[in-house]
Design a protein around this motif. Structure first.
Motif, PDB file in Angstrom:
ATOM      1  N   CYS A  21       5.120   8.120   5.457  1.00 40.74           N
ATOM      2  CA  CYS A  21       4.899   7.245   4.301  1.00 40.74           C
ATOM      3  C   CYS A  21       3.811   6.222   4.594  1.00 40.74           C
ATOM      4  CB  CYS A  21       6.196   6.516   3.924  1.00 40.74           C
ATOM      5  SG  CYS A  21       7.413   7.546   3.114  1.00 40.74           S
ATOM      6  N   ASN A  25       0.181   6.156   2.671  1.00 41.45           N
ATOM      7  CA  ASN A  25      -0.268   4.985   1.918  1.00 41.45           C
ATOM      8  C   ASN A  25      -1.607   4.469   2.448  1.00 41.45           C
ATOM      9  OD1 ASN A  25       1.641   2.449   0.277  1.00 41.45           O
ATOM     10  ND2 ASN A  25      -0.571   2.500   0.454  1.00 41.45           N
ATOM     11  N   LEU A  28      -4.421   6.563   1.156  1.00 39.12           N
ATOM     12  CA  LEU A  28      -4.727   6.320  -0.248  1.00 39.12           C
ATOM     13  C   LEU A  28      -5.823   5.264  -0.429  1.00 39.12           C
ATOM     14  CD1 LEU A  28      -1.176   6.454  -1.824  1.00 39.12           C
ATOM     15  CD2 LEU A  28      -3.100   7.974  -2.342  1.00 39.12           C
ATOM     16  N   GLU A  47      -1.131   1.024  -7.831  1.00 38.54           N
ATOM     17  CA  GLU A  47       0.044   1.379  -7.036  1.00 38.54           C
ATOM     18  C   GLU A  47      -0.289   1.561  -5.562  1.00 38.54           C
ATOM     19  OE1 GLU A  47      -0.695   2.709  -9.985  1.00 38.54           O
ATOM     20  OE2 GLU A  47       0.938   1.826 -11.160  1.00 38.54           O
ATOM     21  N   VAL A  48      -1.537   1.882  -5.261  1.00 40.56           N
ATOM     22  CA  VAL A  48      -1.955   1.968  -3.861  1.00 40.56           C
ATOM     23  C   VAL A  48      -1.866   0.583  -3.237  1.00 40.56           C
ATOM     24  CG1 VAL A  48      -3.918   2.415  -2.329  1.00 40.56           C
ATOM     25  CG2 VAL A  48      -3.456   3.950  -4.241  1.00 40.56           C
ATOM     26  N   LEU A  51       1.470  -1.067  -1.926  1.00 40.00           N
ATOM     27  CA  LEU A  51       1.885  -0.697  -0.570  1.00 40.00           C
ATOM     28  C   LEU A  51       3.314  -0.156  -0.506  1.00 40.00           C
ATOM     29  CD1 LEU A  51       0.338  -3.736   1.335  1.00 40.00           C
ATOM     30  CD2 LEU A  51      -0.711  -1.517   0.902  1.00 40.00           C
ATOM     31  N   GLY A  53       4.372   2.852   0.089  1.00 42.67           N
ATOM     32  CA  GLY A  53       4.589   3.721   1.240  1.00 42.67           C
ATOM     33  C   GLY A  53       4.682   2.953   2.538  1.00 42.67           C
TER      34      GLY A  53
END
Length: 180
Positions: A21, A25, A28, A47-48, A51, A53
């Protein structure tokens, strides 16, 4: 599947998943493996930047062991600071009405013949006029802090090791030999 095997399976799965995860992230942030986009975050999906993930899927999975690790750091800090407080002595009003630390021993000027004030209680009242009995007060409380934080350090280390082995190896348990 018994609870021990289940805990072992879950624990063994959580750590690699948490790592994946975090890595996902982080990746990304670099669409198409290019560095251009990370410099201007307005070009990244919101959404990246949340954070999820890293924090949700990654760090939160490590918290049980991490909090025990934070406890180790906290108790070690308390142990060191309390030891220094005990060794360096209290701040008090000396004979010339100034406030200082009359028993502080500068490590750069320390000689092998210098002894700690702790072994010479006969000079305590002579060196520290106010507050009354400040040396006994400090010695007792700093000694208690050293003892308490030493115990906390051991317990947190045990909890950290227990949590790590519990996640990786599962719980211990006997199988019953018959109906209950």
């Amino acid at each position: 599947m018994c609870t021990g095997k289940c805990a072992k399976c879950i624990g063994a799965s959580l750590y690699p998943l948490a790592f994946c995860c975090i890595v996902a992230n982080l990746l990304l942030f670099f669409p198409n493996f290019q560095l251009d986009y990370v410099q201007d975050t307005s070009k990244l999906t919101p959404e990246v930047l949340y954070l999820g993930g890293i924090f949700g899927g990654g760090i939160m999975m490590f918290l049980s062991i991490a909090f025990a690790g934070v406890g180790v750091l906290g108790s070690a800090y308390c142990l060191i600071v309390s030891s220094l407080g005990l060794v360096n002595g209290p701040m008090c009003q000396t004979g010339n009405a100034n406030w200082s630390r009359p028993f502080y021993m500068d490590p750069d000027k320390l000689e092998l013949t210098d002894r700690s004030y702790l072994f010479h209680p006969e000079i305590w009242d002579r060196e520290c006029k106010q507050p009354k009995d400040i040396i006994v007060f400090n010695v007792v409380l700093f000694a208690l802090l050293i003892g308490f934080s030493g115990i906390e350090l051991v317990l947190c280390l045990l909890q950290m090791i227990n949590g790590l082995f519990g996640c990786i190896c599962g719980t211990c348990g006997k199988r019953s030999s018959g109906p209950v």
